[in-house]
Design a protein around this motif. Structure first.
Motif, PDB file in Angstrom:
ATOM      1  N   LYS A 392      -3.333  -1.663   2.090  1.00 59.81           N
ATOM      2  CA  LYS A 392      -2.876  -1.428   0.160  1.00 59.81           C
ATOM      3  C   LYS A 392      -1.534  -2.016  -0.177  1.00 59.81           C
ATOM      4  N   ASN A 393      -1.431  -2.890  -1.082  1.00 68.19           N
ATOM      5  CA  ASN A 393      -0.294  -3.156  -1.189  1.00 68.19           C
ATOM      6  C   ASN A 393       0.537  -1.433  -2.321  1.00 68.19           C
ATOM      7  N   TRP A 394       1.983  -2.037  -2.905  1.00 67.81           N
ATOM      8  CA  TRP A 394       2.000  -1.147  -3.849  1.00 67.81           C
ATOM      9  C   TRP A 394       1.526  -1.395  -5.226  1.00 67.81           C
ATOM     10  N   LEU A 395       1.013  -2.796  -5.700  1.00 67.11           N
ATOM     11  CA  LEU A 395       0.270  -2.742  -6.376  1.00 67.11           C
ATOM     12  C   LEU A 395      -1.550  -2.132  -6.856  1.00 67.11           C
TER      13      LEU A 395
END
Length: 454
Positions: A392-395
């Motif tokens: 997962k990315n930070w968004l």
């Protein structure tokens, strides 16, 4: 008394053989037939070729003409002649049996075999006139050159050369230290490892350790040969003494560390490894020794716990997939695979947790992903495989990422008989178009092939 003497004189003056005349019908063939009747009723010998097919037998039953037959016949002829002559003189008998005939030491068949050749008759006459004992057995002896290997005073250089040619040479003649060192130098100069090792064994046996170590310190080639020889033969005590004399502390520590391979009891091995941590290793080697001790300590704990769970039948995975071997003394990668197979979902705080092993032993991401993928794919746990590559990315968006490349992921999945749907999902993630189409064609992912041709 006078009658006995008269009979004896009559015997000596009488003869049963007739004189030879040209008109006589007793030719050579008739004499041959008369002789044959005196020897064990041999067949009629007419031709040389026919004689080869007959089995000639002496009175003793042995084949005529053999070496043993010749020796026995020669000995018996001389012995019987002497015994018969002595007995006749002692008894004073005038009978014909008191004077036995001398038995020829030759085979009649061998004498008459060459009757058509003139030299054969000459040898027959010579044989009949020669009553001495002859030995016709060939003398078998070693070549004279071989006796020089033991008796000659070879120089160190000649000794080394003969050893290189495989000759047997005695090294005991080199008694002084100077001669032994010259011999060693000549062996090193010959560049023959077998000869160098043979000379070193001789020096190790005949010199004191201090003298041998001191002389080898300035002869590095011979020193390396001796160290390798001691390692191969397992002479650990002498090897450690040599390394200590040379002040090679790290090699001494490594040699002592190798002793753990001979310890079978796991608890004793753990204690031995704990003691090896304090040895004078290099910084890198000290880290490896520490990891080895920690890993064995973890394996002991995991083995005891899993054996209890398997015996009690309290774990479903142990009932479904029984353990095939103990985890003790296994490498780190094998231990990680074992943890990913049986303890994948455990919390990081437990010793058997894969993430705990990864963090404790600083396992690289590529090695961890490859091992975990192989273990979960073998169990056909496709959800765990999917979670292994999902990030997962930070968004909050999810994305699949593989540090080993998705083409290798596809190969591992296919090797573990993954369904086509799972394969297609990871084939689509291969970045290179040509590689993606090749994999899709190879593993029959038809949807991916159609998508690539559009």
């Amino acid at each position: 008394m006078s009658r006995a003497r008269a009979d004896e004189e009559e015997y000596w003056h009488s003869s049963k053989f007739r004189a030879f005349t040209f008109d006589d019908e007793d030719d050579e063939l008739s004499q041959l037939k008369e002789s044959k009747r005196a020897v064990n009723s041999l067949r009629d010998i007419v031709d040389d070729d026919d004689d080869d097919d007959l089995e000639r037998v002496s009175w003793s039953g042995e084949p005529v003409g053999s070496i043993s037959w010749s020796i026995k016949e020669t000995a018996s002829s001389s012995t019987s002649s002497l015994e018969g002559r002595d007995s006749s003189l002692q008894k004073g008998s005038s009978s014909y049996a008191a004077f036995p005939k001398q038995v020829s030491s030759y085979s009649l068949s061998s004498l008459f075999k060459g009757r058509n050749k003139l030299p054969s008759f000459q040898s027959l006459s010579d044989a009949l006139s020669d009553t001495g004992v002859k030995n016709y057995t060939p003398e078998l002896r070693r070549p004279k050159a071989e006796y020089k290997d033991y008796g000659s005073d070879w120089s160190p250089r000649d000794t080394v050369r003969r050893m290189q040619r495989g000759k047997v040479c005695s090294l005991e003649r080199f008694r002084s230290l100077q001669d032994k060192l010259v011999l060693l130098d000549e062996a090193v100069a010959g560049h023959d490892g077998n000869v160098i090792t043979a000379v070193l064994i001789f020096l190790k046996r005949t010199l004191r350790r201090e003298i041998l170590f001191r002389e080898l310190e300035v002869r590095q080639v011979a020193l390396c040969h001796l160290i390798h020889f001691l390692k191969e033969t397992g002479e650990q005590k002498l090897l450690l003494d040599l390394l200590r004399f040379l002040d090679r502390t790290e090699e001494v520590a490594l040699s002592q560390y190798r002793e753990h391979l001979n310890i079978q009891d796991v608890e004793k091995r753990r204690e031995f490894l704990k003691g090896c941590i304090g040895l004078p290793f290099s910084a890198e080697d000290t880290s490896h020794i520490q990891d080895h001790y920690t890993l064995l300590e973890r394996q002991i704990i995991i083995e005891a716990n899993d054996r209890h769970l398997e015996t009690a039948g309290q774990s479903e995975i142990f009932r479904k997939y029984p353990r095939k071997a103990s985890i003790l003394n296994m490498p780190l990668v094998t231990t990680l695979f074992y943890s990913c197979f049986y303890h994948y979902t455990e919390a990081e705080g437990t010793f058997s947790s894969p993430t705990n092993l990864k963090k404790t032993f600083k396992i690289p991401d590529k090695q961890y992903v490859l091992t975990a993928l192989a273990a979960r794919a073998k169990l056909r746990a496709w959800d765990d495989v999917d979670a292994l590559f999902t990030t997962k990315n930070w968004l909050g968006y999810t994305k699949k990422k593989a540090p080993i490349g998705f083409h290798r992921v596809v190969e591992i999945l296919q090797r573990n008989n993954a369904p086509v749907q799972v394969l297609q999902e990871y084939v689509r993630l291969v970045e290179d178009v040509e590689t993606r189409l090749n994999l899709a064609t190879k593993y029959k992912c038809h949807d991916v092939v159609i998508e690539g041709t559009i």
